[in-house]
Scaffold this motif. Structure first.
Motif, PDB file in Angstrom:
ATOM      1  N   LEU A 198       0.757  -0.893  -0.105  1.00  0.00           N
ATOM      2  CA  LEU A 198       0.000  -0.064  -0.260  1.00  0.00           C
ATOM      3  C   LEU A 198       1.138   1.546   0.054  1.00  0.00           C
ATOM      4  CD1 LEU A 198      -2.760   0.972   0.337  1.00  0.00           C
ATOM      5  CD2 LEU A 198      -2.784   0.953   2.364  1.00  0.00           C
ATOM      6  N   ARG A 199       2.260   1.466   0.279  1.00  0.00           N
ATOM      7  CA  ARG A 199       2.893   1.938   0.018  1.00  0.00           C
ATOM      8  C   ARG A 199       3.977   2.730  -0.750  1.00  0.00           C
ATOM      9  NH1 ARG A 199       8.485   2.763   2.156  1.00  0.00           N
ATOM     10  NH2 ARG A 199       8.193   0.935   1.983  1.00  0.00           N
ATOM     11  N   ALA A 200       3.616   1.133  -1.333  1.00  0.00           N
ATOM     12  CA  ALA A 200       4.311   1.595  -2.765  1.00  0.00           C
ATOM     13  C   ALA A 200       3.565   2.147  -3.491  1.00  0.00           C
ATOM     14  CB  ALA A 200       4.339   0.558  -3.602  1.00  0.00           C
ATOM     15  N   ILE A 201       1.541   1.938  -3.252  1.00  0.00           N
ATOM     16  CA  ILE A 201       0.859   2.606  -3.701  1.00  0.00           C
ATOM     17  C   ILE A 201       1.033   4.604  -4.198  1.00  0.00           C
ATOM     18  CG2 ILE A 201      -1.866   2.994  -4.626  1.00  0.00           C
ATOM     19  CD1 ILE A 201      -1.858  -0.197  -3.898  1.00  0.00           C
ATOM     20  N   TYR A 202       0.802   5.006  -2.681  1.00  0.00           N
ATOM     21  CA  TYR A 202       1.351   6.239  -2.371  1.00  0.00           C
ATOM     22  C   TYR A 202       2.290   6.591  -2.816  1.00  0.00           C
ATOM     23  CZ  TYR A 202      -4.023   6.065  -1.064  1.00  0.00           C
ATOM     24  OH  TYR A 202      -4.988   5.796  -0.718  1.00  0.00           O
ATOM     25  N   THR A 203       3.014   6.202  -3.083  1.00  0.00           N
ATOM     26  CA  THR A 203       4.495   6.610  -3.491  1.00  0.00           C
ATOM     27  C   THR A 203       5.195   6.328  -4.978  1.00  0.00           C
ATOM     28  OG1 THR A 203       6.264   4.818  -2.401  1.00  0.00           O
ATOM     29  CG2 THR A 203       5.529   6.251  -0.907  1.00  0.00           C
ATOM     30  N   ASP A 204       4.241   6.152  -5.417  1.00  0.00           N
ATOM     31  CA  ASP A 204       4.497   6.481  -7.066  1.00  0.00           C
ATOM     32  C   ASP A 204       4.682   7.788  -7.271  1.00  0.00           C
ATOM     33  OD1 ASP A 204       4.130   5.201 -10.007  1.00  0.00           O
ATOM     34  OD2 ASP A 204       4.501   3.209  -9.075  1.00  0.00           O
ATOM     35  N   ARG A 205       5.233   8.255  -8.001  1.00  0.00           N
ATOM     36  CA  ARG A 205       4.857   9.150  -9.027  1.00  0.00           C
ATOM     37  C   ARG A 205       3.994   9.593  -9.840  1.00  0.00           C
ATOM     38  NH1 ARG A 205       9.326   7.086 -10.925  1.00  0.00           N
ATOM     39  NH2 ARG A 205       9.654   6.596 -13.798  1.00  0.00           N
ATOM     40  N   ARG A 206       3.485   8.070 -11.013  1.00  0.00           N
ATOM     41  CA  ARG A 206       2.744   8.085 -11.199  1.00  0.00           C
ATOM     42  C   ARG A 206       1.314   7.677 -10.825  1.00  0.00           C
ATOM     43  NH1 ARG A 206       4.423   2.482 -13.540  1.00  0.00           N
ATOM     44  NH2 ARG A 206       4.691   2.484 -11.508  1.00  0.00           N
ATOM     45  N   PHE A 207       1.185   7.285 -10.624  1.00  0.00           N
ATOM     46  CA  PHE A 207       0.272   7.224  -9.351  1.00  0.00           C
ATOM     47  C   PHE A 207      -0.207   9.126  -8.484  1.00  0.00           C
ATOM     48  CE2 PHE A 207      -2.141   7.920  -5.528  1.00  0.00           C
ATOM     49  CZ  PHE A 207      -3.283   6.872  -5.709  1.00  0.00           C
ATOM     50  N   TRP A 208       0.652   9.864  -8.236  1.00  0.00           N
ATOM     51  CA  TRP A 208       0.434  11.064  -7.899  1.00  0.00           C
ATOM     52  C   TRP A 208       0.458  12.067  -9.182  1.00  0.00           C
ATOM     53  CZ3 TRP A 208      -2.224  11.943  -3.302  1.00  0.00           C
ATOM     54  CH2 TRP A 208      -1.820  11.656  -2.831  1.00  0.00           C
ATOM     55  N   ARG A 209       0.321  12.110  -9.966  1.00  0.00           N
ATOM     56  CA  ARG A 209       0.572  12.398 -11.289  1.00  0.00           C
ATOM     57  C   ARG A 209      -1.251  12.842 -12.003  1.00  0.00           C
ATOM     58  NH1 ARG A 209       1.661  11.221 -16.809  1.00  0.00           N
ATOM     59  NH2 ARG A 209       1.676  13.478 -17.938  1.00  0.00           N
ATOM     60  N   ILE A 210      -1.198  11.656 -11.549  1.00  0.00           N
ATOM     61  CA  ILE A 210      -3.037  11.099 -11.782  1.00  0.00           C
ATOM     62  C   ILE A 210      -3.732  11.929 -11.438  1.00  0.00           C
ATOM     63  CG2 ILE A 210      -3.006   8.431 -12.118  1.00  0.00           C
ATOM     64  CD1 ILE A 210      -4.418   8.878 -14.563  1.00  0.00           C
ATOM     65  N   ALA A 211      -3.541  11.241 -10.021  1.00  0.00           N
ATOM     66  CA  ALA A 211      -4.823  11.191  -8.965  1.00  0.00           C
ATOM     67  C   ALA A 211      -4.687  13.081  -8.458  1.00  0.00           C
ATOM     68  CB  ALA A 211      -4.176  10.918  -7.476  1.00  0.00           C
ATOM     69  N   PRO A 212      -4.279  13.911  -8.654  1.00  0.00           N
ATOM     70  CA  PRO A 212      -5.433  14.796  -8.504  1.00  0.00           C
ATOM     71  C   PRO A 212      -6.441  15.802  -9.572  1.00  0.00           C
ATOM     72  CG  PRO A 212      -2.729  15.177  -7.638  1.00  0.00           C
ATOM     73  CD  PRO A 212      -2.971  14.103  -8.636  1.00  0.00           C
ATOM     74  N   LEU A 213      -5.826  15.206 -11.040  1.00  0.00           N
ATOM     75  CA  LEU A 213      -6.926  16.097 -12.292  1.00  0.00           C
ATOM     76  C   LEU A 213      -7.709  14.974 -11.761  1.00  0.00           C
ATOM     77  CD1 LEU A 213      -6.810  17.392 -14.157  1.00  0.00           C
ATOM     78  CD2 LEU A 213      -5.729  15.376 -16.147  1.00  0.00           C
ATOM     79  N   SER A 214      -7.619  13.740 -11.723  1.00  0.00           N
ATOM     80  CA  SER A 214      -9.074  12.544 -11.560  1.00  0.00           C
ATOM     81  C   SER A 214      -9.631  12.618 -10.956  1.00  0.00           C
ATOM     82  CB  SER A 214      -8.434  10.883 -11.348  1.00  0.00           C
ATOM     83  OG  SER A 214      -9.787  10.105 -11.844  1.00  0.00           O
ATOM     84  N   ALA A 215      -9.536  13.011  -9.268  1.00  0.00           N
ATOM     85  CA  ALA A 215     -10.570  13.983  -8.507  1.00  0.00           C
ATOM     86  C   ALA A 215     -11.003  14.638  -7.631  1.00  0.00           C
ATOM     87  CB  ALA A 215      -9.066  13.507  -6.811  1.00  0.00           C
ATOM     88  N   SER A 216     -10.182  15.495  -8.501  1.00  0.00           N
ATOM     89  CA  SER A 216     -10.926  17.100  -8.736  1.00  0.00           C
ATOM     90  C   SER A 216     -11.822  17.390 -10.092  1.00  0.00           C
ATOM     91  CB  SER A 216      -9.731  18.865  -9.496  1.00  0.00           C
ATOM     92  OG  SER A 216      -9.069  17.567 -10.471  1.00  0.00           O
ATOM     93  N   CYS A 217     -11.714  16.869 -10.920  1.00  0.00           N
ATOM     94  CA  CYS A 217     -12.720  16.548 -11.847  1.00  0.00           C
ATOM     95  C   CYS A 217     -13.460  15.780 -12.160  1.00  0.00           C
ATOM     96  CB  CYS A 217     -11.828  15.950 -13.927  1.00  0.00           C
ATOM     97  SG  CYS A 217     -10.869  17.120 -13.770  1.00  0.00           S
ATOM     98  N   VAL A 218     -13.698  13.985 -11.737  1.00  0.00           N
ATOM     99  CA  VAL A 218     -14.725  12.788 -11.740  1.00  0.00           C
ATOM    100  C   VAL A 218     -15.467  13.460  -9.829  1.00  0.00           C
ATOM    101  CG1 VAL A 218     -14.606  10.638 -11.124  1.00  0.00           C
ATOM    102  CG2 VAL A 218     -13.078  11.567 -13.008  1.00  0.00           C
ATOM    103  N   GLY A 219     -14.489  13.642  -9.500  1.00  0.00           N
ATOM    104  CA  GLY A 219     -14.675  13.934  -7.701  1.00  0.00           C
ATOM    105  C   GLY A 219     -16.029  14.909  -7.784  1.00  0.00           C
TER     106      GLY A 219
END
Length: 438
Positions: A198-219
């Motif tokens: 789980l820590r590996a997911i949240y420290t992956d740079r690719r995850f944090w590249r898409i997560a803010p955009l996906s969250a702010s738009c889809v959310g």
């Protein structure tokens, strides 16, 4: 394949369908709730958004349980909890009871999307994941359709309390269907390194590249469709109750059509060796344009903007597919759960925050002024612009370096530019990166 559809796809689609009903039903019953229990805009926003808050908090443990015990067991138990929450909601007499019931519903359907996606990744070919995800979300979004005109018709005969009693029975039935119909999946052996995954997911740079955009738009799209579309159409556009329900029905159909369209486009692009990131950027830019059209009251039919917003609510088809490329199959549920945390966390912020902003203005004949909605929506768009810039930053940096090189030498195409603009293919290099992370 037909057996997989009947015994895997359809049962989980039924659970996802109910989660969409619960997510959007407050839009239709908000008027009756306010009049029966005296709820103001802030209380109504809190009541609706607590679903998303609990939903977000449950994503990581639910994702871990799904990867460990499989979607069949976890989803059937969760739906039983949702059924109990629906029964309590129908019997509630005050805000506190409603909040507890809504929280139970949010917890109970928190695994609806994750379990369906986990089942798809487990039993269907990887190259068809985006398309099958699109079908899943299309059928699930029919729940949003049901929560408009059909629910309005049913309310005329039953009232909101009886409606939730019916939903409770349907949820219990879906839990039994999944438990008895879905086959048991083989579970991967957990290793002593499991806590690090789980820590590996949240420290992956690719995850944090898409997560803010996906969250702010889809959310934001989920928040607006689930609650604030109806007040805007009533207060700002002056729609009658009948016209309002019709517009919400069209928006719900937009989610279904959007899921099918985006899933099909992603599938065709993948066949040509093109990932989903470029398509996802185009969808988010269109979404922000639709919001700005509402904020600045552009002389276009606002129903068109709301239709675009509803379509973006299905963009998880793309973000889930992108995340599936970043992490191994056996950890798909945890990876999607990590993304869902930021999705629903932001949805809670927008839904509750919009109510708080509206409360800063006095009502006029029971209606909030247009400027109140414009200010609230503008805050969300500002965050989305920042998230888009963050997502595009690697591309913009490479484009800038390439333009400088081009101005100083003979024009050539930098291979790194092509590599950056294309999604990471499933190559041996990519596999090595995954092995290092896990």
């Amino acid at each position: 394949m037909l057996r997989l559809i009947a015994c895997v796809f359809l049962p989980f689609a039924a659970g996802y369908y109910l989660s969409y009903v619960f997510r959007t039903i407050n839009t239709v019953i908000s008027g009756q709730l306010s009049s029966d229990l005296g709820l103001d805009a802030a209380n109504l926003g809190l009541l609706t958004s607590v679903y998303f808050l609990v939903f977000a908090g449950a994503q990581l443990p639910v994702g871990t349980l799904l990867d460990r015990f499989g979607p069949r067991r976890v989803q059937s138990v969760l739906l039983l909890i949702a059924g109990c929450g629906a029964a309590l909601f129908g019997a509630a007499t005050g805000l506190v009871e409603l909040l507890i019931a809504r929280a139970l519903i949010g917890l109970g359907v928190s695994g609806a999307a994750l379990s369906g996606m986990k089942a798809i990744v487990t039993w269907f070919p990887r190259e068809r994941v985006a398309l099958i995800n699109g079908y899943m979300i299309t059928l699930g979004a029919l729940g949003a359709v049901t929560a408009t005109t059909p629910a309005e018709w049913l309310l005329e005969y039953t009232g909101w309390r009886q409606l939730f009693e019916i939903l409770a029975l349907a949820t219990f039935a879906a839990a039994l269907l999944i438990f008895w119909a879905v086959p048991e999946a083989m579970r991967p052996q957990e290793t002593r390194l499991s806590p690090l995954k789980l820590r590996a997911i949240y420290t992956d740079r690719r995850f944090w590249r898409i997560a803010p955009l996906s969250a702010s738009c889809v959310g934001s799209a989920w928040s607006l469709q689930a609650l604030w579309a109806a007040p805007w159409l009533k207060d700002v556009e002056g729609l009658t109750r009948e016209s309002l329900i019709t517009q919400l029905f069209i928006m719900a159909l937009g989610v279904c059509a959007g899921a099918l369209l985006l899933g099909t486009l992603a599938d065709r692009l993948r066949r040509r060796g093109i990932g989903s990131e470029g398509l996802f950027v185009a969808v988010t830019v269109l979404f922000m344009g639709a919001e700005l059209a509402l904020v600045f009251r552009v002389p276009l039919p606002s129903q068109l903007s709301w239709l675009v917003i509803s379509v973006v609510g299905a963009a998880t088809v793309l973000s889930y597919a992108i995340i599936a490329e970043y992490f191994p199959r056996e950890f798909a549920a945890r990876a999607n759960a990590g993304l869902n945390v930021v999705h629903f966390g932001w949805c809670f912020v927008v839904q509750y925050g919009t109510g708080l902003i509206l409360e800063q203005w006095s009502t006029q004949n029971g209606h909030y002024p247009a400027i109140a909605y414009q200010v609230a929506f503008a805050f969300a768009v500002a965050v989305q612009c920042l998230a888009l810039a963050w997502f595009l930053m690697p591309w913009l940096g490479i484009l800038g370096r390439w333009s400088v090189k081009r101005s100083r030498s003979t024009p050539t195409i930098d291979p790194s530019l092509i590599e950056a603009l294309m999604p990471p293919p499933e190559t041996a290099v990519h596999q090595v990166e995954e092995e290092d992370e896990w």
